[in-house]
Design a protein around this motif. Structure first.
Motif, PDB file in Angstrom:
ATOM      1  N   UNK A 125      21.914  10.549  43.977  1.00 50.37           N
ATOM      2  CA  UNK A 125      20.624  11.234  44.002  1.00 50.37           C
ATOM      3  C   UNK A 125      19.945  11.074  45.362  1.00 50.37           C
ATOM      4  N   UNK A 126      20.019   9.878  45.921  1.00 52.71           N
ATOM      5  CA  UNK A 126      19.423   9.663  47.247  1.00 52.71           C
ATOM      6  C   UNK A 126      20.103  10.529  48.304  1.00 52.71           C
ATOM      7  N   UNK A 127      21.405  10.745  48.163  1.00 55.73           N
ATOM      8  CA  UNK A 127      22.136  11.604  49.101  1.00 55.73           C
ATOM      9  C   UNK A 127      21.626  13.043  49.018  1.00 55.73           C
ATOM     10  N   UNK A 128      21.026  13.401  47.890  1.00 55.04           N
ATOM     11  CA  UNK A 128      20.441  14.731  47.707  1.00 55.04           C
ATOM     12  C   UNK A 128      18.950  14.735  48.055  1.00 55.04           C
ATOM     13  N   UNK A 129      18.474  13.673  48.704  1.00 58.54           N
ATOM     14  CA  UNK A 129      17.065  13.496  49.086  1.00 58.54           C
ATOM     15  C   UNK A 129      16.128  13.425  47.891  1.00 58.54           C
ATOM     16  N   UNK A 130      16.619  12.867  46.791  1.00 57.21           N
ATOM     17  CA  UNK A 130      15.788  12.618  45.622  1.00 57.21           C
ATOM     18  C   UNK A 130      15.376  11.155  45.660  1.00 57.21           C
ATOM     19  N   UNK A 131      14.079  10.899  45.506  1.00 53.62           N
ATOM     20  CA  UNK A 131      13.531   9.545  45.581  1.00 53.62           C
ATOM     21  C   UNK A 131      13.746   8.821  44.256  1.00 53.62           C
ATOM     22  N   UNK A 132      14.604   7.802  44.266  1.00 54.07           N
ATOM     23  CA  UNK A 132      14.847   6.980  43.077  1.00 54.07           C
ATOM     24  C   UNK A 132      13.934   5.763  43.172  1.00 54.07           C
ATOM     25  N   UNK A 133      12.983   5.672  42.241  1.00 52.89           N
ATOM     26  CA  UNK A 133      11.990   4.600  42.308  1.00 52.89           C
ATOM     27  C   UNK A 133      12.390   3.362  41.511  1.00 52.89           C
TER      28      UNK A 133
ATOM     29  N   UNK B 270      12.141   9.629  40.688  1.00 57.46           N
ATOM     30  CA  UNK B 270      12.967   9.494  39.492  1.00 57.46           C
ATOM     31  C   UNK B 270      13.162   8.024  39.128  1.00 57.46           C
ATOM     32  N   UNK B 271      12.954   7.730  37.853  1.00 54.58           N
ATOM     33  CA  UNK B 271      13.257   6.401  37.307  1.00 54.58           C
ATOM     34  C   UNK B 271      14.522   6.550  36.473  1.00 54.58           C
ATOM     35  N   UNK B 272      15.531   5.745  36.757  1.00 50.25           N
ATOM     36  CA  UNK B 272      16.790   5.771  36.014  1.00 50.25           C
ATOM     37  C   UNK B 272      16.800   4.607  35.031  1.00 50.25           C
ATOM     38  N   UNK B 273      17.096   4.891  33.768  1.00 52.28           N
ATOM     39  CA  UNK B 273      17.118   3.864  32.732  1.00 52.28           C
ATOM     40  C   UNK B 273      18.452   3.881  32.005  1.00 52.28           C
ATOM     41  N   UNK B 274      18.865   2.715  31.581  1.00 49.40           N
ATOM     42  CA  UNK B 274      20.123   2.585  30.859  1.00 49.40           C
ATOM     43  C   UNK B 274      20.216   1.184  30.285  1.00 49.40           C
TER      44      UNK B 274
END
Length: 103
Positions: free
Chosen positions: A22-30, A3-7
């Motif tokens: 998101x990382x706590x949910x084991x989602x990879x934030x790139x 996942x790429x987060x933009x703002x």
């Protein structure tokens, strides 16, 4: 899932917290821009062109590597001076990334 987060840069701290969740949910934030030590109210100066170019290349590489793009939107009446998140949204859409808008 990458996942790429933009703002808008002024919401950097909010996005940083979302990345932690998101990382706590084991989602990879790139995306990494939200971890920069630059103040969220900073203004871009021509004297920092090399640094901005390096950051832009890094962001582009992260965008290319993501499977999902999340945009934390701003209201239509909000003024902003830095609009790379708008460009990133168009690029992600054009690359066929799964796009999610928050806000």
């Amino acid at each position: 899932m990458q996942v790429y987060l933009a703002s808008h840069f002024s919401r950097k701290n909010e996005v940083r917290m979302a990345a932690q969740e998101l990382r706590a949910l084991d989602i990879d934030v790139v995306s990494t821009w939200h971890r920069e030590q630059i103040a969220s109210n900073s203004v871009m100066h021509k004297s920092n062109v090399r640094m901005w170019k390096k950051c832009a290349i890094s962001d582009l590489n992260e965008l290319c590597g993501c499977t999902h793009f999340v945009l934390f939107s701003m209201g239509a009446t909000k003024k902003f001076s830095r609009g790379s998140h708008c460009w990133e949204a168009g690029f992600a859409s054009g690359q066929g990334k799964k796009c999610i808008v928050v806000g």
